[in-house]
Design a protein around this motif. Structure first.
Motif, PDB file in Angstrom:
ATOM      1  N   ALA A  82      -4.236   1.788  -1.120  1.00  0.00           N
ATOM      2  CA  ALA A  82      -2.961   2.508  -1.121  1.00  0.00           C
ATOM      3  C   ALA A  82      -3.060   3.805  -0.334  1.00  0.00           C
ATOM      4  O   ALA A  82      -4.101   4.490  -0.342  1.00  0.00           O
ATOM      5  CB  ALA A  82      -2.525   2.799  -2.552  1.00  0.00           C
ATOM      6  N   LEU A  83      -1.979   4.146   0.331  1.00  0.00           N
ATOM      7  CA  LEU A  83      -1.863   5.462   0.945  1.00  0.00           C
ATOM      8  C   LEU A  83      -1.656   6.513  -0.134  1.00  0.00           C
ATOM      9  O   LEU A  83      -1.303   6.195  -1.276  1.00  0.00           O
ATOM     10  CB  LEU A  83      -0.688   5.465   1.929  1.00  0.00           C
ATOM     11  CG  LEU A  83      -0.935   4.699   3.230  1.00  0.00           C
ATOM     12  CD1 LEU A  83       0.367   4.485   3.980  1.00  0.00           C
ATOM     13  CD2 LEU A  83      -1.939   5.440   4.115  1.00  0.00           C
ATOM     14  N   PRO A  84      -1.902   7.793   0.163  1.00  0.00           N
ATOM     15  CA  PRO A  84      -1.754   8.833  -0.855  1.00  0.00           C
ATOM     16  C   PRO A  84      -0.402   8.761  -1.565  1.00  0.00           C
ATOM     17  O   PRO A  84       0.653   8.698  -0.928  1.00  0.00           O
ATOM     18  CB  PRO A  84      -1.892  10.127  -0.038  1.00  0.00           C
ATOM     19  CG  PRO A  84      -2.810   9.751   1.083  1.00  0.00           C
ATOM     20  CD  PRO A  84      -2.424   8.346   1.440  1.00  0.00           C
ATOM     21  N   GLY A  85      -0.470   8.745  -2.893  1.00  0.00           N
ATOM     22  CA  GLY A  85       0.741   8.649  -3.709  1.00  0.00           C
ATOM     23  C   GLY A  85       1.228   7.245  -3.934  1.00  0.00           C
ATOM     24  O   GLY A  85       2.174   7.033  -4.704  1.00  0.00           O
ATOM     25  N   GLY A  86       0.616   6.260  -3.283  1.00  0.00           N
ATOM     26  CA  GLY A  86       1.140   4.904  -3.310  1.00  0.00           C
ATOM     27  C   GLY A  86       0.608   4.012  -4.417  1.00  0.00           C
ATOM     28  O   GLY A  86       1.039   2.861  -4.527  1.00  0.00           O
ATOM     29  N   ALA A 123       9.221  10.298  -1.968  1.00  0.00           N
ATOM     30  CA  ALA A 123       8.479  10.975  -0.904  1.00  0.00           C
ATOM     31  C   ALA A 123       6.989  11.064  -1.197  1.00  0.00           C
ATOM     32  O   ALA A 123       6.159  10.856  -0.313  1.00  0.00           O
ATOM     33  CB  ALA A 123       9.041  12.377  -0.681  1.00  0.00           C
ATOM     34  N   TYR A 124       6.652  11.368  -2.469  1.00  0.00           N
ATOM     35  CA  TYR A 124       5.269  11.702  -2.804  1.00  0.00           C
ATOM     36  C   TYR A 124       4.612  10.718  -3.770  1.00  0.00           C
ATOM     37  O   TYR A 124       3.409  10.810  -4.011  1.00  0.00           O
ATOM     38  CB  TYR A 124       5.212  13.104  -3.412  1.00  0.00           C
ATOM     39  CG  TYR A 124       5.818  14.166  -2.536  1.00  0.00           C
ATOM     40  CD1 TYR A 124       5.155  14.618  -1.397  1.00  0.00           C
ATOM     41  CD2 TYR A 124       7.072  14.716  -2.815  1.00  0.00           C
ATOM     42  CE1 TYR A 124       5.715  15.588  -0.578  1.00  0.00           C
ATOM     43  CE2 TYR A 124       7.639  15.686  -2.009  1.00  0.00           C
ATOM     44  CZ  TYR A 124       6.959  16.118  -0.892  1.00  0.00           C
ATOM     45  OH  TYR A 124       7.512  17.076  -0.083  1.00  0.00           O
ATOM     46  N   GLY A 125       5.359   9.798  -4.336  1.00  0.00           N
ATOM     47  CA  GLY A 125       4.774   8.844  -5.264  1.00  0.00           C
ATOM     48  C   GLY A 125       4.118   9.524  -6.446  1.00  0.00           C
ATOM     49  O   GLY A 125       4.707  10.394  -7.093  1.00  0.00           O
ATOM     50  N   THR A 126       2.871   9.171  -6.711  1.00  0.00           N
ATOM     51  CA  THR A 126       2.175   9.720  -7.874  1.00  0.00           C
ATOM     52  C   THR A 126       1.857  11.203  -7.732  1.00  0.00           C
ATOM     53  O   THR A 126       1.471  11.842  -8.709  1.00  0.00           O
ATOM     54  CB  THR A 126       0.873   8.943  -8.125  1.00  0.00           C
ATOM     55  OG1 THR A 126       0.071   8.962  -6.931  1.00  0.00           O
ATOM     56  CG2 THR A 126       1.168   7.499  -8.511  1.00  0.00           C
ATOM     57  N   ASP A 127       2.004  11.770  -6.530  1.00  0.00           N
ATOM     58  CA  ASP A 127       1.803  13.209  -6.348  1.00  0.00           C
ATOM     59  C   ASP A 127       3.021  14.019  -6.782  1.00  0.00           C
ATOM     60  O   ASP A 127       2.974  15.255  -6.789  1.00  0.00           O
ATOM     61  CB  ASP A 127       1.503  13.527  -4.886  1.00  0.00           C
ATOM     62  CG  ASP A 127       0.134  13.029  -4.448  1.00  0.00           C
ATOM     63  OD1 ASP A 127      -0.716  12.790  -5.336  1.00  0.00           O
ATOM     64  OD2 ASP A 127      -0.079  12.861  -3.238  1.00  0.00           O
ATOM     65  N   ALA A 128       4.110  13.359  -7.134  1.00  0.00           N
ATOM     66  CA  ALA A 128       5.333  14.085  -7.512  1.00  0.00           C
ATOM     67  C   ALA A 128       5.109  14.970  -8.729  1.00  0.00           C
ATOM     68  O   ALA A 128       5.665  16.073  -8.815  1.00  0.00           O
ATOM     69  CB  ALA A 128       6.464  13.093  -7.777  1.00  0.00           C
ATOM     70  N   ILE A 149       0.805  -1.223   0.000  1.00  0.00           N
ATOM     71  CA  ILE A 149       0.000   0.000   0.000  1.00  0.00           C
ATOM     72  C   ILE A 149       0.839   1.275   0.000  1.00  0.00           C
ATOM     73  O   ILE A 149       0.303   2.364  -0.207  1.00  0.00           O
ATOM     74  CB  ILE A 149      -0.983   0.028   1.189  1.00  0.00           C
ATOM     75  CG1 ILE A 149      -0.261   0.152   2.529  1.00  0.00           C
ATOM     76  CG2 ILE A 149      -1.892  -1.191   1.157  1.00  0.00           C
ATOM     77  CD1 ILE A 149      -1.193   0.339   3.719  1.00  0.00           C
ATOM     78  N   ALA A 150       2.142   1.152   0.206  1.00  0.00           N
ATOM     79  CA  ALA A 150       2.991   2.350   0.227  1.00  0.00           C
ATOM     80  C   ALA A 150       4.352   2.070  -0.393  1.00  0.00           C
ATOM     81  O   ALA A 150       5.394   2.274   0.240  1.00  0.00           O
ATOM     82  CB  ALA A 150       3.152   2.863   1.659  1.00  0.00           C
ATOM     83  N   PRO A 151       4.394   1.618  -1.656  1.00  0.00           N
ATOM     84  CA  PRO A 151       5.679   1.258  -2.263  1.00  0.00           C
ATOM     85  C   PRO A 151       6.575   2.451  -2.554  1.00  0.00           C
ATOM     86  O   PRO A 151       7.743   2.266  -2.886  1.00  0.00           O
ATOM     87  CB  PRO A 151       5.258   0.553  -3.564  1.00  0.00           C
ATOM     88  CG  PRO A 151       3.930   1.155  -3.900  1.00  0.00           C
ATOM     89  CD  PRO A 151       3.252   1.381  -2.578  1.00  0.00           C
ATOM     90  N   HIS A 152       6.036   3.675  -2.444  1.00  0.00           N
ATOM     91  CA  HIS A 152       6.883   4.850  -2.666  1.00  0.00           C
ATOM     92  C   HIS A 152       7.733   5.180  -1.447  1.00  0.00           C
ATOM     93  O   HIS A 152       8.845   5.687  -1.585  1.00  0.00           O
ATOM     94  CB  HIS A 152       6.044   6.067  -3.068  1.00  0.00           C
ATOM     95  CG  HIS A 152       4.896   6.393  -2.169  1.00  0.00           C
ATOM     96  ND1 HIS A 152       4.136   5.434  -1.523  1.00  0.00           N
ATOM     97  CD2 HIS A 152       4.352   7.592  -1.808  1.00  0.00           C
ATOM     98  CE1 HIS A 152       3.184   6.028  -0.823  1.00  0.00           C
ATOM     99  NE2 HIS A 152       3.299   7.320  -0.974  1.00  0.00           N
ATOM    100  N   ILE A 153       7.244   4.876  -0.240  1.00  0.00           N
ATOM    101  CA  ILE A 153       8.012   5.198   0.966  1.00  0.00           C
ATOM    102  C   ILE A 153       8.497   3.961   1.708  1.00  0.00           C
ATOM    103  O   ILE A 153       9.153   4.074   2.745  1.00  0.00           O
ATOM    104  CB  ILE A 153       7.199   6.090   1.930  1.00  0.00           C
ATOM    105  CG1 ILE A 153       5.918   5.368   2.387  1.00  0.00           C
ATOM    106  CG2 ILE A 153       6.887   7.431   1.293  1.00  0.00           C
ATOM    107  CD1 ILE A 153       5.226   6.057   3.552  1.00  0.00           C
ATOM    108  N   VAL A 167       3.410   8.360   8.865  1.00  0.00           N
ATOM    109  CA  VAL A 167       2.439   8.982   9.760  1.00  0.00           C
ATOM    110  C   VAL A 167       1.640  10.054   9.024  1.00  0.00           C
ATOM    111  O   VAL A 167       0.402  10.087   9.069  1.00  0.00           O
ATOM    112  CB  VAL A 167       3.140   9.592  10.992  1.00  0.00           C
ATOM    113  CG1 VAL A 167       2.129  10.303  11.886  1.00  0.00           C
ATOM    114  CG2 VAL A 167       3.886   8.533  11.774  1.00  0.00           C
ATOM    115  N   VAL A 168       2.356  10.939   8.340  1.00  0.00           N
ATOM    116  CA  VAL A 168       1.688  12.054   7.653  1.00  0.00           C
ATOM    117  C   VAL A 168       0.710  11.547   6.601  1.00  0.00           C
ATOM    118  O   VAL A 168      -0.407  12.077   6.460  1.00  0.00           O
ATOM    119  CB  VAL A 168       2.748  12.988   7.026  1.00  0.00           C
ATOM    120  CG1 VAL A 168       2.094  13.989   6.084  1.00  0.00           C
ATOM    121  CG2 VAL A 168       3.518  13.724   8.120  1.00  0.00           C
ATOM    122  N   LEU A 169       1.091  10.521   5.856  1.00  0.00           N
ATOM    123  CA  LEU A 169       0.203  10.021   4.801  1.00  0.00           C
ATOM    124  C   LEU A 169      -1.029   9.342   5.380  1.00  0.00           C
ATOM    125  O   LEU A 169      -2.117   9.420   4.790  1.00  0.00           O
ATOM    126  CB  LEU A 169       0.966   9.067   3.888  1.00  0.00           C
ATOM    127  CG  LEU A 169       2.078   9.713   3.056  1.00  0.00           C
ATOM    128  CD1 LEU A 169       2.755   8.686   2.160  1.00  0.00           C
ATOM    129  CD2 LEU A 169       1.543  10.876   2.212  1.00  0.00           C
TER     130      LEU A 169
END
Length: 488
Positions: free
Chosen positions: A380-384, A416-421, A75-79, A152-154
């Motif tokens: 997924a978490l945001p960006g994930g 850091a941001y995944g798809t939000d980058a 769920i969070a492969p970016h971080i 935590v933030v996500l």
């Protein structure tokens, strides 16, 4: 009237807020400082089963942690990403057969699917580079690395996107029960404010006992044992992207982990904390202990003056009366006070099991809540939501659409941001130093509750280790202007 008032903006509080908000519940989370500003940003940055916990018979905790390792990676492969650990046997106080037995259990009790299993390798090859003694063999096993504060933030951001109210720099003052639930008083920017809630969740971490002291009750509560863990960051000790798990003569474990490209993260210690909860710093004897571990294993000499950064956090562990701080259980205990409006207090836990802890919290509160299904394991978490979970593919795509952008910066943004980058790149803005732009800072202020340069440089990112002189001052000035634009 809110369904849940959650006290504490660490990983457990943020995880419970996300889970509850996704079930359609109304949620308010209050955090006295910044999100992840204490224990949850002071971890060893690992999503792991806890190999050493097998030595203490913590089989349930290890099994749950290993299962969660796979879920969180999904769920969070970016971080979160896989990391191989080299466990040298040359200086081990444990016999090789015992370590190999533990690793066999580690490979099989958690339903490992995507990560490679344990191997035995010679230390005179690539896995032993940088060690002072490269004779003999080592075991190599898998776990995962995590950007803990961003996790935590996500979770908090996903909770807010689903309707939760997230209030940082807001102190919980007191609460009392009435016929309908809880009447809680918080300090919201210097003004007292009352919040009504059906359920109170105490996820205050090291302050869990302090929160209980602000709530009238005659019940006996579980004990909390505060243990300080400290880390140092030094110039890179070895080549390669693997980590080392180092066994000291006192049988304690220290990790050496590649960190922020140019550094090695070394930790942790386990020291009893007898003071009141509060900001923690590394003690001189802890620094010496970690430097002695480095000297015991690595060829490169490192002195106290080489330490580029250090951090420490207080772990609020459930007091199981273990003889030493290292042996205290990392499992969690959910204490439910159901005499009237429910009060759920969280004792212990580790970052790897936060999502499952949140599910258990919701199940425990089930009698007071409408029926709902668990949902967080597959969302997924945001960006994930990376295509095929492939962060590097996203980096290549951004290179094609932003040919002038440095690859190192693109990789940092994706990690850091995944798809939000892409949106942060599109925001542009002035470069404040080290690739940090005003557009990125504005995103952190608007979407991630950042307010200070510390929030930006060391919790939302680790750019504080990289930026040139003057960046912090320019960042402070920009944050002051941003704060002035916030409407009353």
């Amino acid at each position: 009237m809110r369904d849940l008032l959650i006290v504490g903006g660490g990983i457990n509080g943020a995880g419970i807020a996300r889970d509850a908000a996704g079930r359609g519940l109304t949620v308010t989370l209050v955090e006295q400082d910044d999100l992840a500003s204490h224990t949850s940003s002071a971890s060893t940055k690992l999503i792991h089963g806890g190999l050493r916990y097998l030595e203490y018979g913590e089989f349930r905790l290890v099994r749950e942690s290993l299962r969660e390792r796979e879920r969180l990676l999904g769920i969070a492969p970016h971080i979160i990403w896989p990391l191989r650990f080299v466990l040298p046997q040359t200086r081990s106080p444990r016999p090789a057969w015992l370590v190999r037995t533990g690793l066999f259990l580690y490979d099989h009790i958690g339903g490992r699917r995507s990560l490679p299993g344990t191997q035995t390798v010679p230390l005179d090859g690539a896995c032993g580079e940088g060690l002072s003694d490269r004779r003999g063999k080592a075991f190599v096993y898998s776990d995962c690395w995590v950007d803990d504060s961003r996790l935590v933030v996500l979770n908090a951001r996903d909770a807010a996107d689903r309707g939760a109210e997230v209030l940082t720099r807001t102190r919980f003052l007191s609460a009392r029960r009435d016929a309908d639930g809880w009447r809680a008083v918080i300090d919201d920017g210097g003004a007292a404010r009352e919040i009504r809630a059906r359920i109170l969740v105490n996820a205050a971490g090291p302050w869990v006992a302090d929160v209980l002291g602000r709530v009238p009750s005659n019940r006996q509560r579980p004990g909390v044992r505060l243990v300080k863990g400290s880390h140092i960051v030094v110039p890179r000790l070895y080549a390669g992207e693997h980590a080392f798990m180092l066994q000291n003569p006192d049988r304690r474990i220290v990790f050496a982990i590649p960190y922020e490209r140019d550094f090695t993260l070394v930790g942790t210690t386990d020291e009893p904390w007898t003071q009141s909860p509060g900001p923690a710093t590394i003690a001189p004897d802890e620094t010496r202990y970690l430097l002695e571990t480095v000297a015991r294993y690595f060829a490169r000499p490192v002195a106290e003056g080489d330490v580029k950064w250090s951090y420490a956090g207080i772990r609020p562990l459930h007091d199981d009366h273990a003889a030493s701080a290292s042996a205290v259980t990392r499992d969690y205990v959910l204490d439910l006070d159901g005499e009237g409006a429910p009060l759920l207090s969280i004792f212990g836990g580790k970052i790897t099991t936060y999502r499952k802890l949140a599910e258990h919290a919701m199940a425990t509160l089930g009698p007071w809540l409408p029926a709902s299904a668990d949902w967080t394991a597959g969302q997924a978490l945001p960006g994930g939501a990376l295509p095929d979970g492939d962060a590097e593919a996203l980096v290549l795509g951004l290179q094609a659409s932003h040919p002038g952008a440095a690859t190192a910066r693109l990789r940092r943004l994706v990690r850091a941001y995944g798809t939000d980058a892409a949106a942060i790149l599109a925001a542009g803005g002035e470069d404040l130093g080290g690739g940090l732009t005003t557009g990125e800072v504005d995103h952190l202020v608007a979407r991630e509750w950042a307010r200070t340069s510390e929030d930006v440089l060391f919790r939302r990112s680790k750019l504080g280790l990289h930026v040139p002189p003057g960046t912090r001052e320019r960042l402070d000035a920009h944050l002051s202007r941003a704060a002035a634009r916030v409407p009353c």
